[in-house]
Design a protein around this motif. Structure first.
Motif, mmCIF file in Angstrom:
data_model
loop_
_atom_site.group_PDB
_atom_site.id
_atom_site.type_symbol
_atom_site.label_atom_id
_atom_site.label_comp_id
_atom_site.label_asym_id
_atom_site.label_seq_id
_atom_site.Cartn_x
_atom_site.Cartn_y
_atom_site.Cartn_z
ATOM 1 N N SER A 265 0.841 -1.196 0.000
ATOM 2 C CA SER A 265 0.000 0.000 0.000
ATOM 3 C C SER A 265 0.877 1.247 0.000
ATOM 4 C CB SER A 265 -0.949 -0.007 1.195
ATOM 5 O OG SER A 265 -0.234 -0.039 2.403
ATOM 6 N N TRP A 266 0.250 2.388 -0.280
ATOM 7 C CA TRP A 266 0.943 3.661 -0.378
ATOM 8 C C TRP A 266 -0.035 4.787 -0.095
ATOM 9 C CZ3 TRP A 266 -0.627 0.558 -4.288
ATOM 10 C CH2 TRP A 266 -1.546 1.084 -5.192
ATOM 11 N N SER A 267 0.521 5.945 0.176
ATOM 12 C CA SER A 267 -0.271 7.171 0.246
ATOM 13 C C SER A 267 0.505 8.248 -0.490
ATOM 14 C CB SER A 267 -0.543 7.588 1.688
ATOM 15 O OG SER A 267 0.645 8.000 2.316
ATOM 16 N N LEU A 268 -0.211 9.137 -1.147
ATOM 17 C CA LEU A 268 0.392 10.225 -1.911
ATOM 18 C C LEU A 268 -0.308 11.528 -1.559
ATOM 19 C CD1 LEU A 268 0.359 8.558 -5.455
ATOM 20 C CD2 LEU A 268 2.315 8.732 -3.922
ATOM 21 N N SER A 269 0.473 12.587 -1.410
ATOM 22 C CA SER A 269 -0.089 13.915 -1.221
ATOM 23 C C SER A 269 0.936 14.939 -1.696
ATOM 24 C CB SER A 269 -0.462 14.166 0.246
ATOM 25 O OG SER A 269 0.689 14.136 1.064
ATOM 26 N N VAL A 270 0.469 16.153 -1.935
ATOM 27 C CA VAL A 270 1.351 17.224 -2.397
ATOM 28 C C VAL A 270 1.430 18.290 -1.318
ATOM 29 C CG1 VAL A 270 1.678 19.015 -4.149
ATOM 30 C CG2 VAL A 270 0.848 16.753 -4.827
ATOM 31 N N THR B 155 4.287 7.571 1.115
ATOM 32 C CA THR B 155 4.668 6.545 2.083
ATOM 33 C C THR B 155 4.340 5.192 1.482
ATOM 34 O OG1 THR B 155 2.528 6.567 3.199
ATOM 35 C CG2 THR B 155 4.219 8.061 4.064
ATOM 36 N N PHE B 156 5.140 4.216 1.846
ATOM 37 C CA PHE B 156 4.970 2.859 1.340
ATOM 38 C C PHE B 156 4.898 1.895 2.516
ATOM 39 C CE2 PHE B 156 7.421 5.266 -1.749
ATOM 40 C CZ PHE B 156 6.679 5.078 -2.899
ATOM 41 N N SER B 157 4.092 0.843 2.367
ATOM 42 C CA SER B 157 4.053 -0.185 3.401
ATOM 43 C C SER B 157 3.739 -1.532 2.768
ATOM 44 C CB SER B 157 3.033 0.158 4.481
ATOM 45 O OG SER B 157 1.744 0.248 3.932
ATOM 46 N N GLY B 158 4.083 -2.569 3.506
ATOM 47 C CA GLY B 158 3.820 -3.925 3.063
ATOM 48 C C GLY B 158 4.806 -4.430 2.030
ATOM 49 N N ALA B 159 4.616 -5.688 1.649
ATOM 50 C CA ALA B 159 5.409 -6.323 0.605
ATOM 51 C C ALA B 159 4.675 -6.122 -0.719
ATOM 52 C CB ALA B 159 5.591 -7.799 0.909
ATOM 53 N N TRP B 160 5.374 -5.622 -1.715
ATOM 54 C CA TRP B 160 4.747 -5.235 -2.982
ATOM 55 C C TRP B 160 4.839 -6.311 -4.044
ATOM 56 C CZ3 TRP B 160 3.959 0.137 -5.047
ATOM 57 C CH2 TRP B 160 3.559 1.009 -4.021
ATOM 58 N N ASN B 161 3.766 -6.388 -4.848
ATOM 59 C CA ASN B 161 3.785 -7.224 -6.039
ATOM 60 C C ASN B 161 3.578 -6.336 -7.266
ATOM 61 O OD1 ASN B 161 1.049 -6.608 -6.008
ATOM 62 N ND2 ASN B 161 0.354 -8.715 -5.850
ATOM 63 N N GLU C 18 9.794 3.446 5.656
ATOM 64 C CA GLU C 18 9.929 2.817 6.966
ATOM 65 C C GLU C 18 9.143 1.501 7.071
ATOM 66 O OE1 GLU C 18 11.564 2.572 10.795
ATOM 67 O OE2 GLU C 18 12.115 3.746 9.045
ATOM 68 N N ASP C 19 7.914 1.475 6.569
ATOM 69 C CA ASP C 19 7.057 0.296 6.697
ATOM 70 C C ASP C 19 6.993 -0.547 5.427
ATOM 71 O OD1 ASP C 19 6.413 0.942 9.350
ATOM 72 O OD2 ASP C 19 4.851 2.321 8.679
ATOM 73 N N TRP C 20 7.847 -0.219 4.458
ATOM 74 C CA TRP C 20 7.899 -0.987 3.204
ATOM 75 C C TRP C 20 8.648 -2.287 3.452
ATOM 76 C CZ3 TRP C 20 12.175 -1.285 -0.574
ATOM 77 C CH2 TRP C 20 11.785 -1.824 -1.804
ATOM 78 N N GLU C 21 8.109 -3.374 2.941
ATOM 79 C CA GLU C 21 8.693 -4.701 3.169
ATOM 80 C C GLU C 21 9.225 -5.314 1.889
ATOM 81 O OE1 GLU C 21 5.594 -6.934 5.072
ATOM 82 O OE2 GLU C 21 5.349 -5.429 6.646
ATOM 83 N N LEU C 22 9.811 -4.494 1.042
ATOM 84 C CA LEU C 22 10.433 -4.917 -0.208
ATOM 85 C C LEU C 22 9.412 -5.290 -1.276
ATOM 86 C CD1 LEU C 22 13.401 -6.974 1.279
ATOM 87 C CD2 LEU C 22 13.328 -4.534 0.717
ATOM 88 N N CYS C 23 9.909 -5.814 -2.398
ATOM 89 C CA CYS C 23 9.048 -6.124 -3.532
ATOM 90 C C CYS C 23 9.585 -7.339 -4.271
ATOM 91 C CB CYS C 23 8.973 -4.925 -4.480
ATOM 92 S SG CYS C 23 10.564 -4.399 -5.151
#
Length: 147
Positions: free
Chosen positions: A9-14, A22-28, A58-63
């Protein structure tokens, strides 16, 4: 996100001329494709003037490795569309750094990326690069200062 195939997951803002993400979790791959679409929509107002990115991993679990070509192409897109400064913020993590270094350049003509272990240093560096952030208090909660 309602797509059950998306992992990560991610969040985006300007904030001023800075895209905060921000990024979190393991990405596919499905997550990367959805994120890139969201990123391009969110950055449309920025691409006509100089802009920067502040990314919290910080909460990103690679891809998965099949994302590498997709992310490399994505980075070229944002560099070609005016992103000149790029900050990554996360606690020291050798594996995370290795993966990110393989897919995101540190320097190209008109572009520079820096990695920080605390938010205050990232915010200060962006300000010295002519990208001041407004209302930064909430950003400090995204990652604790390094011990």
């Amino acid at each position: 996100m309602t797509n059950n195939l998306v992992h990560g997951s991610w969040s985006l803002s300007v904030n001023n001329n800075i895209l905060l993400q921000t990024f979190s979790g393991a990405w596919n791959k499905e997550a990367a494709i959805a994120y890139i679409k969201d990123f391009r929509e969110t950055t449309q107002p920025l691409i006509h003037s100089p802009w920067a990115i502040l990314s919290v991993f910080e909460d990103w679990e690679l891809c998965t490795p099949d994302l590498n070509p997709l992310i490399i192409e994505h980075c070229q897109w944002f560099i070609e569309h005016g992103c000149s400064k790029d900050c990554h913020v996360y606690s020291p993590d050798g594996l995370k750094q290795l993966v990110l270094d393989q897919i995101i350049p540190y320097e190209e003509p008109g572009y520079e990326r820096r990695v920080f272990s605390n938010m205050d240093d990232a915010i200060s560096w962006l300000a010295t690069q002519q990208f001041p952030l407004a209302n930064t208090a909430y950003l400090r909660e995204l990652i604790s200062p390094s011990q």
